[in-house]
Design a protein around this motif. Structure first.
Motif, short mmCIF file in Angstrom:
data_model
loop_
_atom_site.label_atom_id
_atom_site.label_comp_id
_atom_site.label_asym_id
_atom_site.label_seq_id
_atom_site.Cartn_x
_atom_site.Cartn_y
_atom_site.Cartn_z
N MET A 94 0.83 -1.20 0.00
CA MET A 94 0.00 0.00 0.00
C MET A 94 0.87 1.25 0.00
O MET A 94 1.05 1.90 1.04
CB MET A 94 -0.94 0.00 1.21
CG MET A 94 -1.98 1.12 1.18
SD MET A 94 -3.10 1.10 2.62
CE MET A 94 -1.97 1.55 3.95
N GLN A 97 -1.17 7.03 -1.69
CA GLN A 97 -1.88 7.37 -2.92
C GLN A 97 -1.19 8.55 -3.63
O GLN A 97 -1.15 8.60 -4.87
CB GLN A 97 -3.33 7.72 -2.62
CG GLN A 97 -4.17 8.02 -3.85
CD GLN A 97 -4.25 6.84 -4.79
OE1 GLN A 97 -4.58 5.73 -4.38
NE2 GLN A 97 -3.96 7.07 -6.07
N VAL A 110 1.06 -2.75 -6.94
CA VAL A 110 0.01 -2.84 -5.93
C VAL A 110 -1.02 -3.91 -6.32
O VAL A 110 -1.43 -4.72 -5.48
CB VAL A 110 -0.69 -1.47 -5.76
CG1 VAL A 110 -1.87 -1.59 -4.80
CG2 VAL A 110 0.29 -0.43 -5.26
N SER A 114 -1.49 -7.36 -4.14
CA SER A 114 -2.72 -7.39 -3.35
C SER A 114 -3.85 -8.18 -3.98
O SER A 114 -4.83 -8.49 -3.30
CB SER A 114 -3.20 -5.95 -3.09
OG SER A 114 -2.18 -5.17 -2.49
N ASN A 152 -6.97 6.28 -0.86
CA ASN A 152 -6.31 5.00 -1.16
C ASN A 152 -7.06 4.20 -2.22
O ASN A 152 -7.22 2.99 -2.12
CB ASN A 152 -6.16 4.15 0.11
CG ASN A 152 -7.49 3.82 0.77
OD1 ASN A 152 -8.55 4.21 0.27
ND2 ASN A 152 -7.46 3.08 1.86
N TYR A 155 -5.18 1.06 -3.95
CA TYR A 155 -5.12 -0.07 -3.02
C TYR A 155 -6.52 -0.64 -2.82
O TYR A 155 -6.72 -1.87 -2.81
CB TYR A 155 -4.53 0.40 -1.70
CG TYR A 155 -4.54 -0.65 -0.61
CD1 TYR A 155 -3.66 -1.73 -0.63
CD2 TYR A 155 -5.42 -0.55 0.48
CE1 TYR A 155 -3.66 -2.68 0.38
CE2 TYR A 155 -5.42 -1.49 1.50
CZ TYR A 155 -4.54 -2.56 1.44
OH TYR A 155 -4.54 -3.50 2.44
#
Length: 249
Positions: A94, A97, A110, A114, A152, A155
């Motif tokens: 993460m 941003q 990312v 993730s 964010n 993410y």
């Protein structure tokens, strides 16, 4: 009294604080463990600790979510284990941003860390679980995936994708006796959040591990941790878009 079933648990991202808390509990229950991570020396130390706590067997392998060739030795080792296979996914990254806004090339990493990396691993593990007729997958996502937010959203998009993938995998594997549980933590007091300052309803790695085990004991499909985030995110999801896009949350 019948002994609780001992699975072989594959831990993706074993070095994270949340993973460590969960691994300690699995070790004390006597499960077999396959630990994966990027730091070989850390995995060696972690494996020794797991053995001391009571894990029946411990193996460790390097993994890189962005390089699927690293999955093959892990899956090959798992195929040789007896009993049910289970897997807990703690992988993810993460960046701020603002850093992504300055350098959009960060998005690829990312998403791989993730979502697509873990999903690719689980997709290759699924046939083994179906063949054995059981096992459990714990996929650790985030409340950030419930709605795109200013701070964010990249993410959050990755975790939303992972949550949708887990939902489909739950539907698939449930037909053969396996269970998939999606875990959605709010802010957790770990290295990933140390630069964010004080966050509302922040929990701890130990609290997340406890909530995961409680969820597994009740065969929950989705677990929010801390539990208040279920209500918080319900409220956030119901805010009308014209209002929401003016908010800084």
């Amino acid at each position: 009294m019948t002994e609780p079933r001992k699975d072989t648990w594959i831990i993706l991202g074993a070095s994270s604080s949340m993973a460590r808390a969960f691994i300690r509990r699995l070790s004390e229950q006597g499960h077999a463990l396959i630990l994966t991570g990027r730091d070989k020396d850390d995995l060696i130390r972690l494996a020794a600790d797991c053995s001391a706590r009571g894990a029946s067997t411990v193996a460790s392998f390097p993994i890189d979510a962005r390089n699927a060739t690293t999955f093959k030795p892990i899956l090959a080792h798992a195929s040789g284990q007896e009993g049910q296979l289970s897997c807990a996914v703690f992988l993810g990254s993460m960046p701020d941003q603002s850093a992504i806004d300055m350098d959009p090339s960060l998005i690829e990493g990312v998403i791989a860390d993730s979502f697509t990396g873990p999903a690719t691993f689980l997709q290759r593990l699924a046939p083994q679980m179906e063949e054995r007729g059981g096992g459990t997958i714990v996929g650790v996502g985030s409340v950030a995936g419930d709605r795109g937010r200013l701070g964010n959203y990249v993410y959050g998009a990755a975790k939303a994708g992972f949550a949708t993938y887990l939902s489909g995998l739950r539907n698939r594997l449930g037909r053969s006796g396996a269970h998939v549980m999606t875990v959605k933590p709010g802010p957790v007091d770990t290295a990933m959040t140390w630069g964010l300052g004080k966050q509302p309803f922040m929990t701890t790695s130990e609290g997340v591990a406890d909530d995961i085990l409680k969820g597994l004991s009740k065969k929950r499909n989705i677990v929010y941790t801390a539990g208040i985030w279920r209500l918080v995110m319900f409220v956030i999801r119901t805010i009308p878009e014209p209002i929401f896009k003016k908010m800084s949350i």
